[in-house]
Design a protein around this motif. Sequence first.
Motif, PDB file in Angstrom:
ATOM      1  N   MET A 220       0.840  -1.200   0.000  1.00 48.47           N
ATOM      2  CA  MET A 220       0.000   0.000   0.000  1.00 48.47           C
ATOM      3  C   MET A 220       0.878   1.254   0.000  1.00 48.47           C
ATOM      4  O   MET A 220       1.836   1.343   0.760  1.00 48.47           O
ATOM      5  N   SER A 221       0.562   2.218  -0.845  1.00 47.30           N
ATOM      6  CA  SER A 221       1.365   3.431  -0.928  1.00 47.30           C
ATOM      7  C   SER A 221       1.197   4.289   0.328  1.00 47.30           C
ATOM      8  O   SER A 221       0.191   4.183   1.045  1.00 47.30           O
ATOM      9  N   ILE A 222       2.186   5.127   0.576  1.00 48.90           N
ATOM     10  CA  ILE A 222       2.121   6.021   1.735  1.00 48.90           C
ATOM     11  C   ILE A 222       0.927   6.960   1.609  1.00 48.90           C
ATOM     12  O   ILE A 222       0.218   7.217   2.592  1.00 48.90           O
ATOM     13  N   GLN A 223       0.693   7.457   0.424  1.00 52.30           N
ATOM     14  CA  GLN A 223      -0.428   8.366   0.199  1.00 52.30           C
ATOM     15  C   GLN A 223      -1.753   7.698   0.542  1.00 52.30           C
ATOM     16  O   GLN A 223      -2.625   8.299   1.178  1.00 52.30           O
ATOM     17  N   LEU A 224      -1.912   6.439   0.123  1.00 53.60           N
ATOM     18  CA  LEU A 224      -3.153   5.719   0.400  1.00 53.60           C
ATOM     19  C   LEU A 224      -3.304   5.456   1.897  1.00 53.60           C
ATOM     20  O   LEU A 224      -4.409   5.556   2.449  1.00 53.60           O
ATOM     21  N   ARG A 225      -2.205   5.147   2.562  1.00 52.72           N
ATOM     22  CA  ARG A 225      -2.243   4.951   4.017  1.00 52.72           C
ATOM     23  C   ARG A 225      -2.727   6.221   4.711  1.00 52.72           C
ATOM     24  O   ARG A 225      -3.559   6.167   5.635  1.00 52.72           O
ATOM     25  N   GLU A 226      -2.201   7.358   4.276  1.00 51.48           N
ATOM     26  CA  GLU A 226      -2.598   8.629   4.873  1.00 51.48           C
ATOM     27  C   GLU A 226      -4.073   8.928   4.612  1.00 51.48           C
ATOM     28  O   GLU A 226      -4.795   9.395   5.506  1.00 51.48           O
ATOM     29  N   GLU A 227      -4.524   8.659   3.400  1.00 50.24           N
ATOM     30  CA  GLU A 227      -5.925   8.899   3.050  1.00 50.24           C
ATOM     31  C   GLU A 227      -6.854   8.000   3.864  1.00 50.24           C
ATOM     32  O   GLU A 227      -7.922   8.427   4.305  1.00 50.24           O
ATOM     33  N   ASN A 228      -6.442   6.749   4.075  1.00 53.25           N
ATOM     34  CA  ASN A 228      -7.253   5.820   4.857  1.00 53.25           C
ATOM     35  C   ASN A 228      -7.415   6.285   6.297  1.00 53.25           C
ATOM     36  O   ASN A 228      -8.494   6.175   6.887  1.00 53.25           O
ATOM     37  N   VAL A 229      -6.334   6.802   6.864  1.00 49.69           N
ATOM     38  CA  VAL A 229      -6.395   7.301   8.245  1.00 49.69           C
ATOM     39  C   VAL A 229      -7.292   8.538   8.322  1.00 49.69           C
ATOM     40  O   VAL A 229      -8.141   8.652   9.215  1.00 49.69           O
ATOM     41  N   LYS A 230      -7.108   9.459   7.392  1.00 51.64           N
ATOM     42  CA  LYS A 230      -7.903  10.688   7.407  1.00 51.64           C
ATOM     43  C   LYS A 230      -9.406  10.412   7.245  1.00 51.64           C
ATOM     44  O   LYS A 230     -10.239  11.140   7.776  1.00 51.64           O
ATOM     45  N   SER A 231      -9.731   9.366   6.503  1.00 51.54           N
ATOM     46  CA  SER A 231     -11.137   9.059   6.250  1.00 51.54           C
ATOM     47  C   SER A 231     -11.725   8.058   7.249  1.00 51.54           C
ATOM     48  O   SER A 231     -12.912   7.741   7.191  1.00 51.54           O
ATOM     49  N   SER A 232     -10.901   7.566   8.177  1.00 55.93           N
ATOM     50  CA  SER A 232     -11.350   6.558   9.125  1.00 55.93           C
ATOM     51  C   SER A 232     -12.321   7.154  10.146  1.00 55.93           C
ATOM     52  O   SER A 232     -11.950   8.028  10.934  1.00 55.93           O
ATOM     53  N   ARG A 233     -13.541   6.673  10.151  1.00 60.49           N
ATOM     54  CA  ARG A 233     -14.519   7.145  11.130  1.00 60.49           C
ATOM     55  C   ARG A 233     -14.089   6.765  12.548  1.00 60.49           C
ATOM     56  O   ARG A 233     -14.264   7.540  13.489  1.00 60.49           O
ATOM     57  N   THR A 234     -13.523   5.570  12.686  1.00 58.97           N
ATOM     58  CA  THR A 234     -13.065   5.115  13.997  1.00 58.97           C
ATOM     59  C   THR A 234     -12.024   6.067  14.575  1.00 58.97           C
ATOM     60  O   THR A 234     -12.123   6.498  15.727  1.00 58.97           O
ATOM     61  N   PHE A 235     -11.006   6.402  13.757  1.00 56.18           N
ATOM     62  CA  PHE A 235      -9.964   7.301  14.256  1.00 56.18           C
ATOM     63  C   PHE A 235     -10.519   8.695  14.528  1.00 56.18           C
ATOM     64  O   PHE A 235     -10.146   9.340  15.514  1.00 56.18           O
ATOM     65  N   LYS A 236     -11.415   9.169  13.683  1.00 52.32           N
ATOM     66  CA  LYS A 236     -12.030  10.476  13.919  1.00 52.32           C
ATOM     67  C   LYS A 236     -12.762  10.493  15.251  1.00 52.32           C
ATOM     68  O   LYS A 236     -12.698  11.479  16.002  1.00 52.32           O
ATOM     69  N   ASN A 237     -13.461   9.413  15.576  1.00 54.61           N
ATOM     70  CA  ASN A 237     -14.185   9.335  16.844  1.00 54.61           C
ATOM     71  C   ASN A 237     -13.234   9.386  18.031  1.00 54.61           C
ATOM     72  O   ASN A 237     -13.458  10.120  18.998  1.00 54.61           O
ATOM     73  N   ILE A 238     -12.161   8.609  17.960  1.00 53.22           N
ATOM     74  CA  ILE A 238     -11.191   8.571  19.056  1.00 53.22           C
ATOM     75  C   ILE A 238     -10.500   9.919  19.206  1.00 53.22           C
ATOM     76  O   ILE A 238     -10.365  10.455  20.315  1.00 53.22           O
ATOM     77  N   ARG A 239     -10.052  10.462  18.101  1.00 54.56           N
ATOM     78  CA  ARG A 239      -9.336  11.743  18.115  1.00 54.56           C
ATOM     79  C   ARG A 239     -10.195  12.847  18.701  1.00 54.56           C
ATOM     80  O   ARG A 239      -9.734  13.662  19.522  1.00 54.56           O
TER      81      ARG A 239
END
Length: 228
Positions: free
Chosen positions: A1-20
């Motif tokens: 998986m590319s670094i860009q895609l990893r970053e996009e996945n984190v930014k769009s993650s509802r789970t991480f948004k909730n925790i953050r």
Amino acid sequence: MSIQLREENVKSSRTFKNIRSLYGLQDKAVCDIGCGFGEYLRLFGKGSIGITTTQNEIDYGKENKLPIIFGNAEKIDQTSFDGKRFEAIWANNLFEHLLSPHAFLIKLKKISNNNTQVILGVPVIPKIVSLISLRWWRGTLASNHVSFFTHKTLGLTVEHAGWNIRTVRPFFFKNKFLDMLCRPFAPHMYVVAENNPDFKYPPKKLKEWINDAHYAELLDITGQHENC
């Protein structure tokens, strides 16, 4: 998986948004252990630092002005960060790879304040064991994992290393009630706990460890070495 895609996945993650959002990680100095290419680190507060043992991740950090440094998760001490203590500690998809999860949790106290929060994201074995055969759970028994947890044993492991459990849940939803309803079917769980600065090993355990140098560091961290 590319670094860009990893970053996009984190930014769009509802789970991480909730925790953050729930724990204000965007405003806290966070120690991101096993930080990868800094995909989470970018979204934490000022003073946050990521550690990794992978050189190309460190090089990427330097190239992109991300505070990523070399560090072994199981050998953390204050010298790793020049004595810095963090408001929160984040480790996602790391705990299951550790040879000594208990020792890791004790050592985190070296970089913690009295009210530091630790947030661990860990794949878990389902309560209904037959679910493990489904694709949804495939990552739980990955061949590179060396430690395995249910949501119950995950919480107990953290609690018995001197951290006060606040919740163990998947964070599919901000609403705790809705989230708890999903917990039996969640393949990945997050435990949130706060440092218990008064943690002590029970006398029976101390008696077992008398004159055993293997445990000296853990006893020093918890202020009990003199009791042995």
